[in-house]
Design a protein around this motif. Structure first.
Motif, PDB file in Angstrom:
ATOM      1  N   PRO A   1       0.820  -1.205   0.000  1.00  0.00           N
ATOM      2  CA  PRO A   1       0.000   0.000   0.000  1.00  0.00           C
ATOM      3  C   PRO A   1       0.863   1.267   0.000  1.00  0.00           C
ATOM      4  CG  PRO A   1      -0.008  -1.017   2.174  1.00  0.00           C
ATOM      5  CD  PRO A   1       0.750  -1.928   1.258  1.00  0.00           C
ATOM      6  N   VAL A   2       0.347   2.288  -0.669  1.00  0.00           N
ATOM      7  CA  VAL A   2       0.989   3.592  -0.674  1.00  0.00           C
ATOM      8  C   VAL A   2       0.506   4.315   0.568  1.00  0.00           C
ATOM      9  CG1 VAL A   2       1.112   5.776  -1.907  1.00  0.00           C
ATOM     10  CG2 VAL A   2       0.989   3.644  -3.178  1.00  0.00           C
ATOM     11  N   ASN A   3       1.415   4.960   1.266  1.00  0.00           N
ATOM     12  CA  ASN A   3       1.019   5.758   2.419  1.00  0.00           C
ATOM     13  C   ASN A   3       0.694   7.157   1.907  1.00  0.00           C
ATOM     14  OD1 ASN A   3       0.837   7.394   4.655  1.00  0.00           O
ATOM     15  ND2 ASN A   3       2.424   6.312   5.784  1.00  0.00           N
TER      16      ASN A   3
ATOM     17  N   THR B   1       3.210  10.401   1.103  1.00  0.00           N
ATOM     18  CA  THR B   1       3.332  10.883  -0.270  1.00  0.00           C
ATOM     19  C   THR B   1       2.905  12.336  -0.366  1.00  0.00           C
ATOM     20  OG1 THR B   1       2.979   8.659  -1.143  1.00  0.00           O
ATOM     21  CG2 THR B   1       2.626  10.485  -2.662  1.00  0.00           C
ATOM     22  N   ARG B   2       1.802  12.691   0.272  1.00  0.00           N
ATOM     23  CA  ARG B   2       1.341  14.084   0.243  1.00  0.00           C
ATOM     24  C   ARG B   2       2.412  15.015   0.813  1.00  0.00           C
ATOM     25  NH1 ARG B   2      -3.567  11.586   0.824  1.00  0.00           N
ATOM     26  NH2 ARG B   2      -5.133  12.284  -0.658  1.00  0.00           N
ATOM     27  N   ALA B   3       2.988  14.631   1.936  1.00  0.00           N
ATOM     28  CA  ALA B   3       4.026  15.457   2.560  1.00  0.00           C
ATOM     29  C   ALA B   3       5.238  15.595   1.637  1.00  0.00           C
ATOM     30  CB  ALA B   3       4.442  14.854   3.902  1.00  0.00           C
ATOM     31  N   GLU B   4       5.617  14.518   0.965  1.00  0.00           N
ATOM     32  CA  GLU B   4       6.749  14.573   0.032  1.00  0.00           C
ATOM     33  C   GLU B   4       6.450  15.497  -1.151  1.00  0.00           C
ATOM     34  OE1 GLU B   4       8.433  10.026   0.847  1.00  0.00           O
ATOM     35  OE2 GLU B   4       7.346  10.471  -1.010  1.00  0.00           O
TER      36      GLU B   4
ATOM     37  N   VAL C   1      -1.392  23.638  -0.888  1.00  0.00           N
ATOM     38  CA  VAL C   1      -1.142  22.689  -1.974  1.00  0.00           C
ATOM     39  C   VAL C   1      -2.074  21.495  -1.806  1.00  0.00           C
ATOM     40  CG1 VAL C   1       0.579  21.215  -3.102  1.00  0.00           C
ATOM     41  CG2 VAL C   1       1.280  23.406  -2.088  1.00  0.00           C
ATOM     42  N   ASP C   2      -2.913  21.257  -2.818  1.00  0.00           N
ATOM     43  CA  ASP C   2      -3.772  20.068  -2.835  1.00  0.00           C
ATOM     44  C   ASP C   2      -3.038  18.977  -3.592  1.00  0.00           C
ATOM     45  OD1 ASP C   2      -5.940  21.324  -1.549  1.00  0.00           O
ATOM     46  OD2 ASP C   2      -6.677  22.117  -3.451  1.00  0.00           O
ATOM     47  N   VAL C   3      -3.013  17.778  -3.024  1.00  0.00           N
ATOM     48  CA  VAL C   3      -2.290  16.661  -3.641  1.00  0.00           C
ATOM     49  C   VAL C   3      -3.251  15.508  -3.885  1.00  0.00           C
ATOM     50  CG1 VAL C   3      -0.420  14.989  -3.364  1.00  0.00           C
ATOM     51  CG2 VAL C   3      -0.139  17.328  -2.503  1.00  0.00           C
ATOM     52  N   MET C   4      -3.193  14.963  -5.106  1.00  0.00           N
ATOM     53  CA  MET C   4      -3.930  13.756  -5.438  1.00  0.00           C
ATOM     54  C   MET C   4      -2.891  12.669  -5.726  1.00  0.00           C
ATOM     55  SD  MET C   4      -6.643  12.821  -8.530  1.00  0.00           S
ATOM     56  CE  MET C   4      -6.487  14.439  -9.143  1.00  0.00           C
TER      57      MET C   4
ATOM     58  N   PRO D   1       1.880   4.610  -6.350  1.00  0.00           N
ATOM     59  CA  PRO D   1       3.164   4.683  -5.650  1.00  0.00           C
ATOM     60  C   PRO D   1       4.202   5.559  -6.348  1.00  0.00           C
ATOM     61  CG  PRO D   1       2.850   2.502  -6.618  1.00  0.00           C
ATOM     62  CD  PRO D   1       1.578   3.262  -6.819  1.00  0.00           C
ATOM     63  N   THR D   2       4.019   5.834  -7.647  1.00  0.00           N
ATOM     64  CA  THR D   2       5.032   6.622  -8.361  1.00  0.00           C
ATOM     65  C   THR D   2       4.447   7.808  -9.125  1.00  0.00           C
ATOM     66  OG1 THR D   2       4.892   5.199 -10.321  1.00  0.00           O
ATOM     67  CG2 THR D   2       6.545   4.615  -8.649  1.00  0.00           C
ATOM     68  N   ALA D   3       3.213   8.213  -8.802  1.00  0.00           N
ATOM     69  CA  ALA D   3       2.609   9.334  -9.522  1.00  0.00           C
ATOM     70  C   ALA D   3       1.688  10.131  -8.599  1.00  0.00           C
ATOM     71  CB  ALA D   3       1.825   8.843 -10.734  1.00  0.00           C
ATOM     72  N   ALA D   4       1.758  11.456  -8.761  1.00  0.00           N
ATOM     73  CA  ALA D   4       0.898  12.339  -7.972  1.00  0.00           C
ATOM     74  C   ALA D   4       0.727  13.654  -8.717  1.00  0.00           C
ATOM     75  CB  ALA D   4       1.504  12.591  -6.595  1.00  0.00           C
ATOM     76  N   VAL D   5      -0.380  14.337  -8.393  1.00  0.00           N
ATOM     77  CA  VAL D   5      -0.677  15.642  -8.974  1.00  0.00           C
ATOM     78  C   VAL D   5      -0.814  16.633  -7.830  1.00  0.00           C
ATOM     79  CG1 VAL D   5      -2.361  16.988 -10.303  1.00  0.00           C
ATOM     80  CG2 VAL D   5      -1.898  14.613 -10.925  1.00  0.00           C
ATOM     81  N   ALA D   6      -0.198  17.803  -8.007  1.00  0.00           N
ATOM     82  CA  ALA D   6      -0.326  18.881  -7.025  1.00  0.00           C
ATOM     83  C   ALA D   6      -0.953  20.085  -7.712  1.00  0.00           C
ATOM     84  CB  ALA D   6       1.037  19.253  -6.466  1.00  0.00           C
ATOM     85  N   VAL D   7      -1.898  20.714  -7.020  1.00  0.00           N
ATOM     86  CA  VAL D   7      -2.546  21.921  -7.512  1.00  0.00           C
ATOM     87  C   VAL D   7      -2.431  22.965  -6.413  1.00  0.00           C
ATOM     88  CG1 VAL D   7      -4.725  22.945  -8.288  1.00  0.00           C
ATOM     89  CG2 VAL D   7      -4.168  20.579  -8.896  1.00  0.00           C
ATOM     90  N   ALA D   8      -2.002  24.185  -6.788  1.00  0.00           N
ATOM     91  CA  ALA D   8      -1.836  25.225  -5.775  1.00  0.00           C
ATOM     92  C   ALA D   8      -2.104  26.600  -6.357  1.00  0.00           C
ATOM     93  CB  ALA D   8      -0.425  25.182  -5.207  1.00  0.00           C
TER      94      ALA D   8
END
Length: 173
Positions: free
Chosen positions: A23-25, A29-32, A110-113, A117-124
């Protein structure tokens, strides 16, 4: 197929399933990702193109979109960022002698989706200062950054920035 080969295939398949099921934490991930966005903006505010570009993937298909311009490729994006920094934008630095602008880009929450485990989107949301005859105008905008994890580091693979041009126009009038 020999028994040794069959056992090896089964062990590898089990390992792959176990890894995929890890599982992805989302909190970690959001904090990173928030830290990566903050570091990217900090590098822009310092005018540090080298540091900024160390946070951008060197994939051939990396994209940056800003002011209606689409730029593809790490080197093209690097050249564009270097030119912006030389011109004093968007870092908020004014290149006019004796004229100091307020500190450059300020990001909001910063909103994070987390996409996996290796992909994320940030909107700010963000604001930055633009010099006008009467002083400075704070221009609001928004940025979307798509990140891909490479080893232990999150790298930007897609960036899209837009500003509210009405604010700029009001300040220039």
């Amino acid at each position: 197929m020999s028994k040794v080969t069959l056992v090896l295939v089964l062990v590898l398949a089990l390992a792959a399933v176990t890894f995929a099921a890890t599982p992805v934490n989302p909190t970690t991930t959001r904090a990173e990702i928030v830290a990566a966005v903050t570091a990217y903006i900090d590098a822009q505010n310092r005018g540090d193109v080298y540091d900024m570009m160390s946070m951008v993937s060197r994939r051939d298909d990396v994209v940056s979109i800003s002011d209606g311009q689409i730029e593809r490729g790490w080197q093209t994006i690097r050249n564009s960022n270097a030119q912006l920094i030389r011109n004093g934008a968007p870092s908020g630095r004014d290149m006019t002698p004796g004229r100091e602008m307020p500190p450059g880009i300020k990001i909001g929450e910063v909103d994070v989706m987390v996409l996996g485990p290796t992909a994320a989107v940030a909107v700010a949301p963000f604001t930055f200062s633009v010099a006008v005859a009467q002083g400075f105008v704070l221009v609001p905008g928004a940025s979307t950054l798509v990140f891909e994890k490479s080893g232990t580091k999150w790298l930007v693979v897609h960036e899209h920035t837009s500003i509210t041009t009405q604010e700029v126009a009001r300040g220039i009038e």
